[in-house]
Design an enzyme around this catalytic site. Sequence first.
Site, PDB file in Angstrom:
ATOM      1  N   ASP A 176       4.951   1.212  -1.666  1.00 57.89           N
ATOM      2  CA  ASP A 176       5.032  -0.078  -0.984  1.00 57.89           C
ATOM      3  C   ASP A 176       6.447  -0.161  -0.415  1.00 57.89           C
ATOM      4  OD1 ASP A 176       5.386  -2.736  -0.253  1.00 57.89           O
ATOM      5  OD2 ASP A 176       4.153  -3.509  -1.898  1.00 57.89           O
TER       6      ASP A 176
ATOM      7  N   ASP B 145       0.310  -0.775   0.732  1.00 56.74           N
ATOM      8  CA  ASP B 145       0.887   0.497   0.286  1.00 56.74           C
ATOM      9  C   ASP B 145       0.703   1.575   1.345  1.00 56.74           C
ATOM     10  OD1 ASP B 145       1.672   0.398  -2.840  1.00 56.74           O
ATOM     11  OD2 ASP B 145       0.127  -1.063  -2.338  1.00 56.74           O
TER      12      ASP B 145
ATOM     13  N   ASN C  79      12.163  15.675  -7.181  1.00 53.37           N
ATOM     14  CA  ASN C  79      10.820  15.204  -7.550  1.00 53.37           C
ATOM     15  C   ASN C  79      10.774  13.680  -7.480  1.00 53.37           C
ATOM     16  OD1 ASN C  79       8.338  14.583  -8.954  1.00 53.37           O
ATOM     17  ND2 ASN C  79       8.400  16.665  -9.748  1.00 53.37           N
TER      18      ASN C  79
ATOM     19  N   LYS D  85      -3.236  -3.812  -5.333  1.00 52.15           N
ATOM     20  CA  LYS D  85      -3.234  -4.971  -6.246  1.00 52.15           C
ATOM     21  C   LYS D  85      -3.887  -4.655  -7.585  1.00 52.15           C
ATOM     22  CE  LYS D  85      -1.427  -7.459  -2.946  1.00 52.15           C
ATOM     23  NZ  LYS D  85      -0.899  -6.318  -2.155  1.00 52.15           N
TER      24      LYS D  85
ATOM     25  N   TYR E 234       8.625  -6.933 -13.926  1.00 57.85           N
ATOM     26  CA  TYR E 234       7.607  -6.914 -12.875  1.00 57.85           C
ATOM     27  C   TYR E 234       8.243  -6.820 -11.495  1.00 57.85           C
ATOM     28  CZ  TYR E 234       3.806  -8.120  -9.799  1.00 57.85           C
ATOM     29  OH  TYR E 234       2.877  -8.078  -8.798  1.00 57.85           O
TER      30      TYR E 234
ATOM     31  N   LYS F  67       2.727  -4.188  -8.247  1.00 48.72           N
ATOM     32  CA  LYS F  67       1.736  -3.432  -9.017  1.00 48.72           C
ATOM     33  C   LYS F  67       1.777  -1.936  -8.690  1.00 48.72           C
ATOM     34  CE  LYS F  67      -0.030  -5.438 -12.322  1.00 48.72           C
ATOM     35  NZ  LYS F  67       0.284  -4.909 -13.637  1.00 48.72           N
TER      36      LYS F  67
ATOM     37  N   ARG G 111       0.423 -11.776  -8.251  1.00 47.08           N
ATOM     38  CA  ARG G 111       1.628 -11.578  -9.060  1.00 47.08           C
ATOM     39  C   ARG G 111       1.429 -10.540 -10.154  1.00 47.08           C
ATOM     40  NH1 ARG G 111       4.982 -15.993  -7.702  1.00 47.08           N
ATOM     41  NH2 ARG G 111       3.805 -17.424  -6.418  1.00 47.08           N
TER      42      ARG G 111
HETATM   43  P1  13P Z   1       1.904  -5.403  -4.509  1.00 51.63           P
HETATM   44  O1  13P Z   1       2.193  -4.598  -5.763  1.00 51.63           O
HETATM   45  O2  13P Z   1       0.705  -4.888  -3.794  1.00 51.63           O
HETATM   46  O3  13P Z   1       3.119  -5.463  -3.645  1.00 51.63           O
HETATM   47  O4  13P Z   1       1.540  -6.861  -4.948  1.00 51.63           O
HETATM   48  C1  13P Z   1       2.528  -7.652  -5.506  1.00 51.63           C
HETATM   49  C2  13P Z   1       2.088  -9.041  -5.853  1.00 51.63           C
HETATM   50  O5  13P Z   1       2.750  -9.662  -6.659  1.00 51.63           O
HETATM   51  C3  13P Z   1       0.901  -9.618  -5.229  1.00 51.63           C
HETATM   52  O6  13P Z   1       0.694 -10.941  -5.586  1.00 51.63           O
HETATM   53 MG    MG Z   2       3.889  -5.502  -1.883  1.00 50.07          MG
HETATM   54 MG    MG Z   3       0.404  -2.976  -3.074  1.00 47.14          MG
END
Ligand code: 13P
Ligand code: MG
Ligand code: MG
Length: 373
Positions: free
Chosen positions: A13, A55, A106, A134, A230, A233, A267
Amino acid sequence: MPRKTTISLIKCDVGSLAGHYTVPKPLLNIAEKNLKTAKDQNLINSYYVFNAGDDLQLLMVHEKGESNPQIHELAWKTFHEAANKALQLKLYGAGQDLLKNAFSGNIRGLGPGVAEMEIEERGSDPIVIFAADKTSAGAFNFPLFRIFADPMSTAGLVIDPNMTEGFKFEVTDTIENKKAVIKTPEEMYELIALIGTVQRYMVSRVWRARDNMICAASSISKLSQIAGKYVGKDDPVMIVRAQHGLPAVGEILVPFMHSYLVEGWMRGSHWGPVMPVGLKDSKCTAFDGPPRLVALGFQIVNGGIACDDNGRPMIADLFDDPAFDMARHEALELATLLRRMGEFEPARLGPEEMEYTTIQQVLEKLRTRFTSA
Ligand code: 13P
Ligand code: MG
Ligand code: MG
Ligand code: 13P
């Protein structure tokens, strides 16, 4: 000697358009330009650039083997260039998955997700790659079980003598950082005992038991473990090999006739239904979802991807098909049900996973308010 060919699917991302919705054209163009140059210089033989929601996905086919520093550097530099463009355009989350800056050959462990597989080319080698948005690294445990171990799903496990000896699953414990190989059908229950815990145990590789032929590889990096908090994702990717003594393409796809629940969504803090979609719908909207999954099919030939008469790789957009309408409909029904529950479990993730989200700040604010009960 059969030719050895490597399929590398590396994703990141790098920043996205309108929140976490999609990878816009200027970023895809950077990837296209860099991979074309790499092909012209014979570093890679074929490539395909696409997006799974927000992504950026680099599919590269080459003869350099897995974890090759030049291939990984190509991906690393491309992601950085795209992230810089995202920064200039003030796109959302520019450089989101570029978590560590210590590239030394790597890309694994630095943020981007990697699925790689070196194969000895067979007479014909159909490949299916999957890319999700997600959701987390454990999202492929359930379909991988269905594809390689469930005789009610993959007919070949019962009908094809090349498959009846079963498959071996490499399961990684992402908390202890250890891995074990579990063999089905004999250890099917043990396998389920582990990989049913999708937040901890991940299927990282699958081999055919008869001859240890590699037939699946998936990315298992957990961004929250790399960053300690966090940051978005994992949005995993996976490569699956098909036919001629392996599950047929249709057997690889049939588990996706139904939706199933994965962690991720808004999130990264909720359970949400997987929605298999064609590339045109590979973008996340409602509650930043529902979590989307694309599947692309192609054929390997002479170290690359089989191309059309114009030299373009022939790619089958496998979920762009009415056969998956029911799964999409189910995903919407499940999404509606879960969203009605708002921030109440089990719609929201349990406390262990919430530890890695921004809810910690809210809890910290309230900490001093607690007195003995
Ligand atoms: P991504 O990992 O796809 O960027 O999503 C993050 C997120 O918090 C969506 O609500
Ligand atoms: Mg994102
Ligand atoms: Mg994503
Ligand atoms: P293969 O054994 O050649 O993979 O064919 C299986 C098949 O016909 C799947 O529908």
